[in-house]
Scaffold this motif. Structure first.
Motif, PDB file in Angstrom:
ATOM      1  N   GLU A   1       0.835  -1.206   0.000  1.00 41.38           N
ATOM      2  CA  GLU A   1       0.000   0.000   0.000  1.00 41.38           C
ATOM      3  C   GLU A   1       0.874   1.262   0.000  1.00 41.38           C
ATOM      4  O   GLU A   1       0.587   2.224  -0.719  1.00 41.38           O
ATOM      5  CB  GLU A   1      -0.957   0.005   1.194  1.00 41.38           C
TER       6      GLU A   1
ATOM      7  N   GLU B   1      -3.688   5.875  -0.529  1.00 43.98           N
ATOM      8  CA  GLU B   1      -2.885   4.656  -0.350  1.00 43.98           C
ATOM      9  C   GLU B   1      -2.175   4.654   1.004  1.00 43.98           C
ATOM     10  O   GLU B   1      -2.038   3.603   1.632  1.00 43.98           O
ATOM     11  CB  GLU B   1      -1.869   4.498  -1.486  1.00 43.98           C
TER      12      GLU B   1
ATOM     13  N   HIS C   1      -4.647   3.455   3.343  1.00 40.84           N
ATOM     14  CA  HIS C   1      -4.806   1.999   3.252  1.00 40.84           C
ATOM     15  C   HIS C   1      -3.710   1.301   4.055  1.00 40.84           C
ATOM     16  O   HIS C   1      -3.977   0.362   4.811  1.00 40.84           O
ATOM     17  CB  HIS C   1      -4.718   1.536   1.793  1.00 40.84           C
TER      18      HIS C   1
ATOM     19  N   ILE D   1      -2.797  -5.129  -6.956  1.00 35.13           N
ATOM     20  CA  ILE D   1      -3.196  -4.948  -5.558  1.00 35.13           C
ATOM     21  C   ILE D   1      -4.442  -5.789  -5.239  1.00 35.13           C
ATOM     22  O   ILE D   1      -4.518  -6.419  -4.183  1.00 35.13           O
ATOM     23  CB  ILE D   1      -3.450  -3.450  -5.234  1.00 35.13           C
TER      24      ILE D   1
ATOM     25  N   GLN E   1     -11.210  -2.265  -3.827  1.00 30.42           N
ATOM     26  CA  GLN E   1     -10.471  -2.590  -5.058  1.00 30.42           C
ATOM     27  C   GLN E   1     -11.371  -2.585  -6.290  1.00 30.42           C
ATOM     28  O   GLN E   1     -10.920  -2.258  -7.391  1.00 30.42           O
ATOM     29  CB  GLN E   1      -9.750  -3.932  -4.918  1.00 30.42           C
TER      30      GLN E   1
ATOM     31  N   GLU F   1     -11.341   1.016  -7.065  1.00 30.51           N
ATOM     32  CA  GLU F   1     -10.021   1.466  -7.544  1.00 30.51           C
ATOM     33  C   GLU F   1      -9.790   1.048  -9.002  1.00 30.51           C
ATOM     34  O   GLU F   1      -9.324   1.842  -9.817  1.00 30.51           O
ATOM     35  CB  GLU F   1      -8.894   0.888  -6.676  1.00 30.51           C
TER      36      GLU F   1
HETATM   37 MG    MG Z   1      -4.720   0.661  -1.882  1.00 31.58          MG
END
Ligand code: MG
Length: 162
Positions: free
Chosen positions: A17, A50, A53, A97, A127, A130
């Motif tokens: 991350e 990030e 995260h 990821i 995700q 994302e």
């Molecule tokens: Mg992330």
């Protein structure tokens, strides 16, 4: 209490991350150096997300009685061939990821670590978003096909990210 195997995997994810943050900061630097402040703003916001995260995993490891270990980050690129190249790389990175989150989920299930489920469910949903965000911008860049006016307009659009 986290098993050692799961603890190690969570530590690897903290690095993933934070590495993501660093990659997006590199992309922000590329856009800032090419006078595309909207794209750069989007990437800086992404980098901050990030970091958050990474911190979610950091706090979770301690909450579960584990130990945090911090691995060295990789040197990110600050040069890309085009906005499209940067966003294609961002999309590919988010797919990577997602796979790393899936791996964590499989591992947590193998270890019968049910306390991991709510955290990992959050990340699984995150995700999806994302990947959709990155893919959406790749598709918009395809629409403008490198046109300077199109890039300029997209830059104005991406500047609006909260
Ligand atoms: Mg992330």
């Amino acid at each position: 209490m986290l098993s050692e195997r799961l603890n190690n995997a969570y530590n690897a994810q903290i690095k993933n991350e934070l590495n993501s943050a660093y990659i997006y900061l590199g992309m922000a630097a590329y856009f800032d150096s090419h006078n595309l402040p909207g794209f750069a703003h989007w990437m800086r916001a992404q980098a901050e997300e990030e970091m958050e995260h990474g911190m979610k995993f950091y706090h979770f490891v301690f909450e579960r009685g584990g130990n945090v270990a911090l691995a060295a980050l990789d040197e990110p690129s600050v040069q890309y061939e085009s906005p499209m190249a940067a966003f294609k790389a961002a999309y590919a990175h988010e797919q990577f990821i997602s796979e790393s989150i899936n791996h964590l989920y499989r591992l947590a299930e193998e270890e019968h670590d049910y306390a991991s489920r709510p955290l990992l469910h959050w990340f699984i949903e995150e995700q999806v978003e994302e990947e959709a965000n990155a893919r959406g911008i790749v598709e918009q860049l395809e629409m403008v096909a490198g046109s300077k006016t199109g890039i300029f307009m997209l830059d104005r659009q991406l500047a609006k990210r909260e």
